[in-house]
Design a protein around this motif. Structure first.
Motif, short mmCIF file in Angstrom:
data_model
loop_
_atom_site.label_atom_id
_atom_site.label_comp_id
_atom_site.label_asym_id
_atom_site.label_seq_id
_atom_site.Cartn_x
_atom_site.Cartn_y
_atom_site.Cartn_z
N MET A 1 0.81 -1.19 0.00
CA MET A 1 0.00 0.00 0.00
C MET A 1 0.86 1.26 0.00
N MET A 2 1.93 1.26 0.77
CA MET A 2 2.80 2.43 0.86
C MET A 2 3.55 2.66 -0.45
N LYS A 3 3.75 1.58 -1.25
CA LYS A 3 4.45 1.73 -2.52
C LYS A 3 3.65 2.61 -3.49
N TRP A 4 2.35 2.52 -3.44
CA TRP A 4 1.49 3.25 -4.37
C TRP A 4 1.22 4.69 -3.95
N LEU A 5 1.53 5.04 -2.74
CA LEU A 5 1.29 6.40 -2.26
C LEU A 5 2.04 7.46 -3.08
N PRO A 6 3.34 7.29 -3.40
CA PRO A 6 4.01 8.29 -4.23
C PRO A 6 3.41 8.39 -5.63
N VAL A 7 3.00 7.26 -6.21
CA VAL A 7 2.39 7.27 -7.54
C VAL A 7 1.06 8.01 -7.51
N ALA A 8 0.23 7.70 -6.50
CA ALA A 8 -1.06 8.38 -6.37
C ALA A 8 -0.87 9.87 -6.14
N LEU A 9 0.10 10.24 -5.34
CA LEU A 9 0.38 11.65 -5.08
C LEU A 9 0.85 12.36 -6.34
N ALA A 10 1.69 11.70 -7.13
CA ALA A 10 2.17 12.28 -8.39
C ALA A 10 1.02 12.47 -9.37
N LEU A 11 0.13 11.49 -9.47
CA LEU A 11 -1.04 11.62 -10.34
C LEU A 11 -1.95 12.75 -9.89
N LEU A 12 -2.18 12.86 -8.61
CA LEU A 12 -3.02 13.92 -8.07
C LEU A 12 -2.43 15.29 -8.38
N LEU A 13 -1.13 15.45 -8.19
CA LEU A 13 -0.48 16.73 -8.46
C LEU A 13 -0.49 17.07 -9.95
N SER A 14 -0.30 16.08 -10.82
CA SER A 14 -0.31 16.36 -12.25
C SER A 14 -1.72 16.71 -12.72
N ALA A 15 -2.74 16.13 -12.13
CA ALA A 15 -4.12 16.47 -12.49
C ALA A 15 -4.44 17.90 -12.10
N CYS A 16 -3.91 18.36 -10.98
CA CYS A 16 -4.17 19.73 -10.53
C CYS A 16 -3.43 20.76 -11.37
N SER A 17 -2.33 20.38 -11.99
CA SER A 17 -1.53 21.35 -12.74
C SER A 17 -2.03 21.53 -14.17
N ASN A 18 -3.01 20.78 -14.61
CA ASN A 18 -3.50 20.87 -15.97
C ASN A 18 -4.69 21.80 -16.10
N THR A 19 -4.63 22.95 -15.48
CA THR A 19 -5.72 23.91 -15.64
C THR A 19 -5.63 24.51 -17.03
N PRO A 20 -6.75 24.62 -17.73
CA PRO A 20 -6.74 25.15 -19.09
C PRO A 20 -6.23 26.60 -19.12
N GLN A 21 -5.52 26.89 -20.18
CA GLN A 21 -4.99 28.24 -20.36
C GLN A 21 -6.10 29.14 -20.93
N LYS A 22 -6.18 30.34 -20.43
CA LYS A 22 -7.17 31.30 -20.94
C LYS A 22 -6.60 31.97 -22.19
N THR A 23 -7.47 32.16 -23.19
CA THR A 23 -7.11 32.83 -24.43
C THR A 23 -8.00 34.05 -24.56
N TYR A 24 -7.41 35.18 -24.93
CA TYR A 24 -8.15 36.44 -25.04
C TYR A 24 -8.22 36.87 -26.50
N TYR A 25 -9.40 37.37 -26.89
CA TYR A 25 -9.63 37.75 -28.28
C TYR A 25 -10.01 39.22 -28.39
N GLN A 26 -9.48 39.85 -29.43
CA GLN A 26 -9.82 41.22 -29.77
C GLN A 26 -10.28 41.21 -31.22
N LEU A 27 -11.41 41.83 -31.51
CA LEU A 27 -11.89 41.89 -32.89
C LEU A 27 -10.96 42.77 -33.71
N PRO A 28 -10.48 42.28 -34.83
CA PRO A 28 -9.66 43.15 -35.68
C PRO A 28 -10.56 44.08 -36.48
N ALA A 29 -10.13 45.32 -36.62
CA ALA A 29 -10.83 46.26 -37.51
C ALA A 29 -10.24 46.02 -38.90
N LEU A 30 -11.05 45.51 -39.80
CA LEU A 30 -10.54 45.10 -41.10
C LEU A 30 -10.46 46.26 -42.08
#
Length: 182
Positions: A1-30
């Motif tokens: 059980m203790m062997k899997w704790l570092p793996v589970a912790l690594a998975l949990l941390l990687s899931a938290c770090s994958n927050t989507p990046q925000k993209t901002y848009y400005q209408l071009p005046a053509l």
């Protein structure tokens, strides 16, 4: 059980770090505004206000998911309020389409024409089209002219970048239509 704790912790941390990046848009005046030398025959147009429907006043780009449902993007956002972008680009596009006119978002004189625009649709749709819908009202020497508009333009490709480009192209097309009717 203790062997899997570092793996589970690594998975949990990687899931938290994958927050989507925000993209901002400005209408071009053509359009490119033409330089105008003011003279006695120069017509003036004050774009007093561009009103947008409440659901478009959000920060996110709007997408219609079916006939009755709309989604407001959480990570694809307008860089500045949409009503301001629409007004600024409309001034530029009308200036380009109306050579010899002075088009401004500020009042200039008492004999200017006054234009107000109400936007009820400015979004993408599930069928791959960009929708631009609303109406404009022109006050020319006390005479009011009111015209609705409804554009549906096919996007050339998928994605928010293409949607914003298509909306900008449609907005320029509507500016040309307004200019033609003045």
């Amino acid at each position: 059980m203790m062997k899997w704790l570092p793996v589970a912790l690594a998975l949990l941390l990687s899931a938290c770090s994958n927050t989507p990046q925000k993209t901002y848009y400005q209408l071009p005046a053509l359009g490119t505004p033409a330089q105008v030398n003011s003279g006695a025959s120069t017509r003036q147009l004050w774009l007093e206000h561009v009103f947008v429907a409440d659901y478009l006043m959000q920060n996110g780009v709007v997408y219609q998911t079916n006939g009755v449902q709309y989604a407001i993007a959480q990570n694809n956002l307008w860089a500045s309020p949409l009503d301001q972008q629409l007004q600024q680009t409309l001034v530029t596009n009308l200036s380009s389409a109306l050579p010899g006119w002075v088009v401004s978002s500020q009042p200039m004189s008492s004999d200017q024409d006054v234009l107000n625009v109400t936007i009820s649709g400015f979004h993408g749709r599930f069928d791959g089209k960009a929708v631009i819908r609303g109406e404009w009202v022109l006050n020319h020497q006390g005479r009011l002219t009111k015209r609705p508009f409804n554009l549906e333009l096919k996007q050339s490709e998928d994605g928010y970048d293409a949607l914003v480009r298509t909306l900008a192209e449609g907005w320029q097309k509507e500016a040309k239509s307004i200019a033609f009717q003045l």
